[in-house]
Design a protein around this motif. Structure first.
Motif, mmCIF file in Angstrom:
data_model
loop_
_atom_site.group_PDB
_atom_site.id
_atom_site.type_symbol
_atom_site.label_atom_id
_atom_site.label_comp_id
_atom_site.label_asym_id
_atom_site.label_seq_id
_atom_site.Cartn_x
_atom_site.Cartn_y
_atom_site.Cartn_z
ATOM 1 N N THR A 1 10.999 1.669 -0.725
ATOM 2 C CA THR A 1 9.559 1.447 -0.862
ATOM 3 C C THR A 1 9.034 2.285 -2.018
ATOM 4 O OG1 THR A 1 9.222 0.972 1.495
ATOM 5 C CG2 THR A 1 7.311 1.753 0.256
ATOM 6 N N THR A 2 8.276 1.656 -2.908
ATOM 7 C CA THR A 2 7.636 2.370 -4.013
ATOM 8 C C THR A 2 6.132 2.381 -3.776
ATOM 9 O OG1 THR A 2 9.356 1.646 -5.558
ATOM 10 C CG2 THR A 2 7.290 2.442 -6.513
ATOM 11 N N VAL A 3 5.536 3.566 -3.834
ATOM 12 C CA VAL A 3 4.087 3.673 -3.666
ATOM 13 C C VAL A 3 3.457 4.143 -4.966
ATOM 14 C CG1 VAL A 3 4.101 4.022 -1.177
ATOM 15 C CG2 VAL A 3 4.324 6.003 -2.683
ATOM 16 N N CYS A 4 2.292 3.569 -5.267
ATOM 17 C CA CYS A 4 1.575 3.882 -6.508
ATOM 18 C C CYS A 4 0.164 4.330 -6.148
ATOM 19 C CB CYS A 4 1.537 2.662 -7.422
ATOM 20 S SG CYS A 4 3.164 2.071 -7.938
ATOM 21 N N PRO A 5 -0.023 5.618 -5.890
ATOM 22 C CA PRO A 5 -1.341 6.092 -5.470
ATOM 23 C C PRO A 5 -2.291 6.308 -6.646
ATOM 24 C CG PRO A 5 0.204 7.911 -5.518
ATOM 25 C CD PRO A 5 1.000 6.671 -5.838
ATOM 26 N N THR A 6 -3.586 6.237 -6.333
ATOM 27 C CA THR A 6 -4.606 6.726 -7.240
ATOM 28 C C THR A 6 -4.511 8.254 -7.260
ATOM 29 O OG1 THR A 6 -6.989 6.663 -7.721
ATOM 30 C CG2 THR A 6 -6.367 6.882 -5.421
ATOM 31 N N VAL A 7 -5.390 8.929 -7.971
ATOM 32 C CA VAL A 7 -5.358 10.393 -7.965
ATOM 33 C C VAL A 7 -5.622 10.889 -6.543
ATOM 34 C CG1 VAL A 7 -5.932 10.778 -10.375
ATOM 35 C CG2 VAL A 7 -7.773 10.417 -8.750
ATOM 36 N N VAL A 8 -4.865 11.900 -6.137
ATOM 37 C CA VAL A 8 -4.920 12.419 -4.776
ATOM 38 C C VAL A 8 -5.358 13.879 -4.821
ATOM 39 C CG1 VAL A 8 -3.587 12.849 -2.673
ATOM 40 C CG2 VAL A 8 -3.082 10.839 -4.076
ATOM 41 N N ARG A 9 -6.254 14.249 -3.935
ATOM 42 C CA ARG A 9 -6.806 15.606 -3.935
ATOM 43 C C ARG A 9 -5.829 16.579 -3.289
ATOM 44 N NH1 ARG A 9 -11.300 12.456 -2.539
ATOM 45 N NH2 ARG A 9 -11.213 13.039 -0.336
ATOM 46 N N THR A 10 -4.942 17.139 -4.101
ATOM 47 C CA THR A 10 -3.973 18.120 -3.609
ATOM 48 C C THR A 10 -4.066 19.449 -4.354
ATOM 49 O OG1 THR A 10 -2.275 17.393 -5.171
ATOM 50 C CG2 THR A 10 -2.328 16.286 -3.027
ATOM 51 N N GLY A 11 -4.932 19.551 -5.358
ATOM 52 C CA GLY A 11 -4.993 20.766 -6.161
ATOM 53 C C GLY A 11 -3.921 20.860 -7.219
ATOM 54 N N ARG B 1 6.602 0.138 7.618
ATOM 55 C CA ARG B 1 6.560 -1.327 7.506
ATOM 56 C C ARG B 1 7.709 -1.873 6.672
ATOM 57 N NH1 ARG B 1 0.949 -0.327 6.410
ATOM 58 N NH2 ARG B 1 1.431 -0.605 4.203
ATOM 59 N N GLY B 2 8.262 -1.027 5.802
ATOM 60 C CA GLY B 2 9.308 -1.493 4.897
ATOM 61 C C GLY B 2 8.764 -2.232 3.700
ATOM 62 N N ASP B 3 7.548 -1.871 3.255
ATOM 63 C CA ASP B 3 6.944 -2.529 2.092
ATOM 64 C C ASP B 3 7.808 -2.330 0.852
ATOM 65 O OD1 ASP B 3 4.857 -3.112 3.768
ATOM 66 O OD2 ASP B 3 3.452 -1.694 2.858
ATOM 67 N N ALA B 4 7.832 -3.337 -0.008
ATOM 68 C CA ALA B 4 8.493 -3.176 -1.295
ATOM 69 C C ALA B 4 7.667 -2.267 -2.193
ATOM 70 C CB ALA B 4 8.692 -4.535 -1.965
ATOM 71 N N GLU B 5 6.360 -2.492 -2.199
ATOM 72 C CA GLU B 5 5.473 -1.712 -3.067
ATOM 73 C C GLU B 5 4.105 -1.639 -2.413
ATOM 74 O OE1 GLU B 5 5.608 -2.153 -7.533
ATOM 75 O OE2 GLU B 5 3.593 -2.935 -7.177
ATOM 76 N N ALA B 6 3.435 -0.516 -2.574
ATOM 77 C CA ALA B 6 2.100 -0.363 -2.006
ATOM 78 C C ALA B 6 1.224 0.409 -2.981
ATOM 79 C CB ALA B 6 2.162 0.358 -0.658
ATOM 80 N N MET B 7 0.060 -0.144 -3.276
ATOM 81 C CA MET B 7 -0.946 0.567 -4.049
ATOM 82 C C MET B 7 -1.747 1.400 -3.049
ATOM 83 S SD MET B 7 -0.071 -0.564 -6.971
ATOM 84 C CE MET B 7 -1.303 0.296 -7.968
ATOM 85 N N ILE B 8 -1.846 2.685 -3.289
ATOM 86 C CA ILE B 8 -2.500 3.593 -2.349
ATOM 87 C C ILE B 8 -3.863 3.994 -2.903
ATOM 88 C CG2 ILE B 8 -2.295 5.734 -1.054
ATOM 89 C CD1 ILE B 8 -0.112 3.691 -0.386
ATOM 90 N N GLY B 9 -4.919 3.528 -2.250
ATOM 91 C CA GLY B 9 -6.276 3.834 -2.698
ATOM 92 C C GLY B 9 -6.902 2.656 -3.420
#
Length: 346
Positions: A203-213, A257-265
């Motif tokens: 699974t490859t995830v492509c998040p927007t900017v995430v508030r982690t510092g 879920r076993g997604d191939a790809e997920a855009m996060i945000g």
């Protein structure tokens, strides 16, 4: 009677969709999870999410003190193990896999999360910078996934590639970062197709900017103060950036879920589809936006984000809270417990 090719194709697609719907969710209870970059930032948030779902985790990072702090912060006893190592050293990658198996008796899930961020005008980014970031963001996941494959095949395990919206749409002043994340996104797609027959789900995830510092750890070039002020502010805008716990939960959901790809945000989803539907317009808008960014400067000196702090970034309460929560400020004397109580006072 000859069956039309289009009907055969439609039937095959429908069968795959139905098969996917019928596939049970991946149960994380007692699964062994190896997370790179696990001592701070998004890696720490992912570790907490996996633990909340009953998994056991092994955290890999370069600094033993940071790992000790993270393990104490997670407060999960022997369900958390740590291994000190550098993802750019192949021997360390093999040792991390061996430690996860030794500690938990197995390895079910690999999370390629460790990453390097470089920000600045393209004119200030050298070829050496491109090579350095590729080693961390692309070649390390390639090598570690290959090192873990024997265990993952045995367990019919899963791999999470943590890419970025910058791995789908190249963003000005993040050229080398996008370069490496595009490579990682492609690697995830290739592994997904080729390892499925061996029972390994990628699974490859492509998040927007995430508030982690994490901007404090970024390599900043060009007009250091201005570049960092812009980068760190955007990284913590409430409607553009995503809360780290929410991002981690959605990423782990994608693994289950076993997604191939997920855009996060939402912003990541919107930018991906804008690029797909109107690539020329998207390119023009990004080029226009680049005109508003700080200009290049002579030389190519890089400074860490924490050395480019100014009044604006120091006084941002959202940013400071994320830095404290996800171990980006340096080690306090005692890590806070997950319930917010100071363990030294209990």
């Amino acid at each position: 009677m000859r069956v039309p090719k289009r009907l055969l194709l439609a039937t095959a697609v429908l069968a795959l969709a139905l098969r996917r719907q019928a596939t049970p969710a991946y149960d994380l209870a007692e699964k062994s999870v190896l997370i790179t970059g696990g001592s701070r930032g998004l890696g720490l948030a992912l570790a907490a999410e996996f633990l909340a779902r009953g998994a056991r985790v092994t955290l890999m990072a370069r600094t033993a003190a940071d790992l000790d702090w993270a393990a104490a912060r997670l407060a999960a006893g022997d369900r958390v193990q740590t291994v000190t190592g550098d993802v750019t050293r192949e021997a360390d990658l093999h040792r991390a896999v061996a430690e996860a198996v030794r500690s938990h008796g197995r390895l079910d899930v690999l999370v390629n999360n460790a990453g390097l961020i470089q920000t600045g005008p393209l004119a200030n980014i050298t070829e050496a910078d491109f090579r350095d970031i590729m080693e961390v963001n692309a070649f390390a996941p390639l090598r570690l996934t290959r090192a873990a494959l024997p265990e993952l095949r045995r367990r019919r395990g899963r791999v999470l590639m943590v890419s970025s919206v910058g791995g789908k749409v190249a963003v000005p002043h993040l050229a080398s970062y996008s370069f490496s994340k595009f490579a990682l996104t492609g690697l995830g797609q290739a592994f997904r197709a080729e390892l499925a027959r061996e029972g390994v789900t990628v699974t490859t995830v492509c998040p927007t900017v995430v508030r982690t510092g994490s901007p404090r750890q970024a390599q900043v070039k060009g007009q250091h103060r201005r570049e960092y002020a812009l980068f760190a502010t955007v990284d913590n805008l409430p409607f553009l950036s995503l809360d780290a716990e929410v991002a981690a939960r959605r990423m782990v959901d994608a693994v289950v879920r076993g997604d191939a790809e997920a855009m996060i945000g939402g912003p990541a989803w919107l930018l991906k589809h804008a690029q797909a539907l109107a690539p020329q317009l998207t390119a023009d808008v990004l080029a226009l936006g680049n005109r508003l960014l700080p200009a290049a400067t002579p030389g190519d000196r890089a400074v860490p984000g924490r050395a480019a702090e100014g009044l604006l970034t120091r006084s941002n309460p959202i940013k400071r809270e994320a830095e404290r929560e996800f171990n980006e400020l340096g080690l306090p004397a005692t890590p806070p417990a997950q319930d917010g109580k100071d363990p030294s006072k209990s």
